[in-house]
Write an enzyme that holds these catalytic residues in place. Structure first.
Site, PDB file in Angstrom:
ATOM      1  N   ASP A   1      36.783  49.382  39.993  1.00 53.02           N
ATOM      2  CA  ASP A   1      37.311  50.447  39.137  1.00 53.02           C
ATOM      3  C   ASP A   1      36.463  50.666  37.880  1.00 53.02           C
ATOM      4  OD1 ASP A   1      38.242  47.888  38.397  1.00 53.02           O
ATOM      5  OD2 ASP A   1      39.943  48.708  37.304  1.00 53.02           O
TER       6      ASP A   1
ATOM      7  N   HIS B   1      33.813  44.843  39.015  1.00 53.22           N
ATOM      8  CA  HIS B   1      35.027  45.228  39.721  1.00 53.22           C
ATOM      9  C   HIS B   1      34.959  46.735  39.976  1.00 53.22           C
ATOM     10  CE1 HIS B   1      37.602  41.479  38.555  1.00 53.22           C
ATOM     11  NE2 HIS B   1      36.948  41.313  39.687  1.00 53.22           N
TER      12      HIS B   1
ATOM     13  N   HIS C   1      31.514  45.196  34.071  1.00 53.70           N
ATOM     14  CA  HIS C   1      31.574  44.174  35.114  1.00 53.70           C
ATOM     15  C   HIS C   1      31.635  44.845  36.476  1.00 53.70           C
ATOM     16  CE1 HIS C   1      35.775  45.194  34.444  1.00 53.70           C
ATOM     17  NE2 HIS C   1      36.163  44.453  35.464  1.00 53.70           N
TER      18      HIS C   1
ATOM     19  N   HIS D   1      37.109  37.217  31.923  1.00 51.12           N
ATOM     20  CA  HIS D   1      37.816  37.880  33.012  1.00 51.12           C
ATOM     21  C   HIS D   1      37.587  37.065  34.284  1.00 51.12           C
ATOM     22  CE1 HIS D   1      39.983  41.065  34.826  1.00 51.12           C
ATOM     23  NE2 HIS D   1      38.956  41.655  35.433  1.00 51.12           N
TER      24      HIS D   1
ATOM     25  N   HIS E   1      43.346  51.228  29.928  1.00 52.48           N
ATOM     26  CA  HIS E   1      43.354  50.375  31.117  1.00 52.48           C
ATOM     27  C   HIS E   1      44.781  50.006  31.516  1.00 52.48           C
ATOM     28  CE1 HIS E   1      42.114  47.068  33.890  1.00 52.48           C
ATOM     29  NE2 HIS E   1      41.063  47.872  34.055  1.00 52.48           N
TER      30      HIS E   1
END
EC number: 3.1.26.11
Length: 301
Positions: free
Chosen positions: A64, A62, A60, A140, A268
């Site tokens: 990070d 994001h 995805h 998410h 994570h």
């Protein structure tokens, strides 16, 4: 089949931890999964050959999980890469990367292909004669996919003693490995199960990050050999998991148990915790066979 964890901590990079990125070696192929900041430094640190990476899977958008991608793509160019590079990720990733390359006057001398994803159903995104990769739709804050990597049927193993006993010529070996029976010169039919052994079982690896607790993925990952599942929080911060759409260690273990996974790899982690052993202790109240991911760890699958 080997998994190298380049980074497995949430949100921001630190001097002692890196955001999500990992390399899966399977059937003599190397796949990069997510590409957080510092990925190419970690690749160098752990002596992983850049040139062997031809497929990158981004879960995805994001930061990070993909802020290291444009840097890696640029480094490939500086290293005079010639092999095609395929990037799989959410719709929008092509625009983001090409805009950065264009603004910096950086262009690749190799073919760069983007495979943008937007389906909310599991789909095959890569397949060759050795490996198949399917998406695992996750839940998410933005559109997110995990990925299921699975070996395809291996050829049968030759029983050397048997083929020598029946004086079978080498030109028939591939037929035997493919499951064929052999007819001898005198007309005798020799069954394949006398001439070969069953192939090694197909191995599988599922990557699931980031997501809330989500049982809809269970049919996709049922019986998986190794499951990597995000475990950002402990149960004491379950309210934060709900708010940020992440998972606790206990919830990750529950998914592993319900999916009949053989091994659970957890990662994570929120950097608020000083001791990642706490994640294992919590998860083992639900599921026994647990490996804690950590930056630089190599895991034989």
């Amino acid at each position: 089949m080997k998994l190298t964890i380049l980074g497995c901590y949430a949100a921001t990079p630190r001097t002692i931890t890196n955001p999500t990125s990992q390399v899966l070696e399977i059937k003599n192929q190397m796949f990069l999964i997510d590409c957080g900041e510092g990925t190419q430094v970690q690749l160098r640190k752990h002596k992983i050959k850049f040139s062997r990476i031809n497929h990158i899977f981004i879960s995805h958008l994001h930061g990070d999980h993909f802020y290291g991608l444009v840097g890696l793509i640029s480094t490939f160019m500086l290293l005079n890469r010639v092999n095609d590079l395929h990037v799989y990720g959410p719709k929008g990733i092509k625009e983001l990367i090409l805009m950065q390359l264009k603004a910096s006057g950086s262009y690749t001398g190799y073919n760069l292909y983007f495979h943008e994803l937007e389906s909310t159903e599991s789909e095959i995104v890569f397949e060759d004669e050795k490996v198949i990769v399917k998406t695992i739709p996750l839940k998410h804050r933005i559109y997110t996919n995990g990925y299921l990597f699975k070996e395809k049927n291996s050829k049968r193993k030759l029983n050397i003693e048997a083929v020598e006993k029946y004086n079978i010529e080498t030109c028939y070996y591939q037929k035997i490995k493919s499951g064929g029976d052999i007819t001898l010169e005198d007309g005798t039919l020799v069954s394949n199960n006398l001439l070969s052994f069953n192939p090694e079982p197909e191995r599988s690896y599922a990557f699931c990050s980031d997501t809330v607790y989500n049982e809809t993925i269970l049919p996709i990952i049922e019986g998986v050999d190794t499951l990597y599942h995000e475990s950002t929080f402990l149960e004491t911060e379950a309210h934060l998991a709900d708010k940020t759409m992440h998972t606790t260690a206990k919830q990750a273990a529950t998914i592993a148990k319900k999916a009949n996974a053989k091994t659970l790899v957890m990662g994570h982690y929120s950097t608020r915790y000083g001791n990642i052993e706490l994640f294992k202790e919590e998860a083992q109240t639900i599921f026994d066979n647990i490996i804690l991911a950590d930056d630089g760890k190599e895991i034989k699958l």
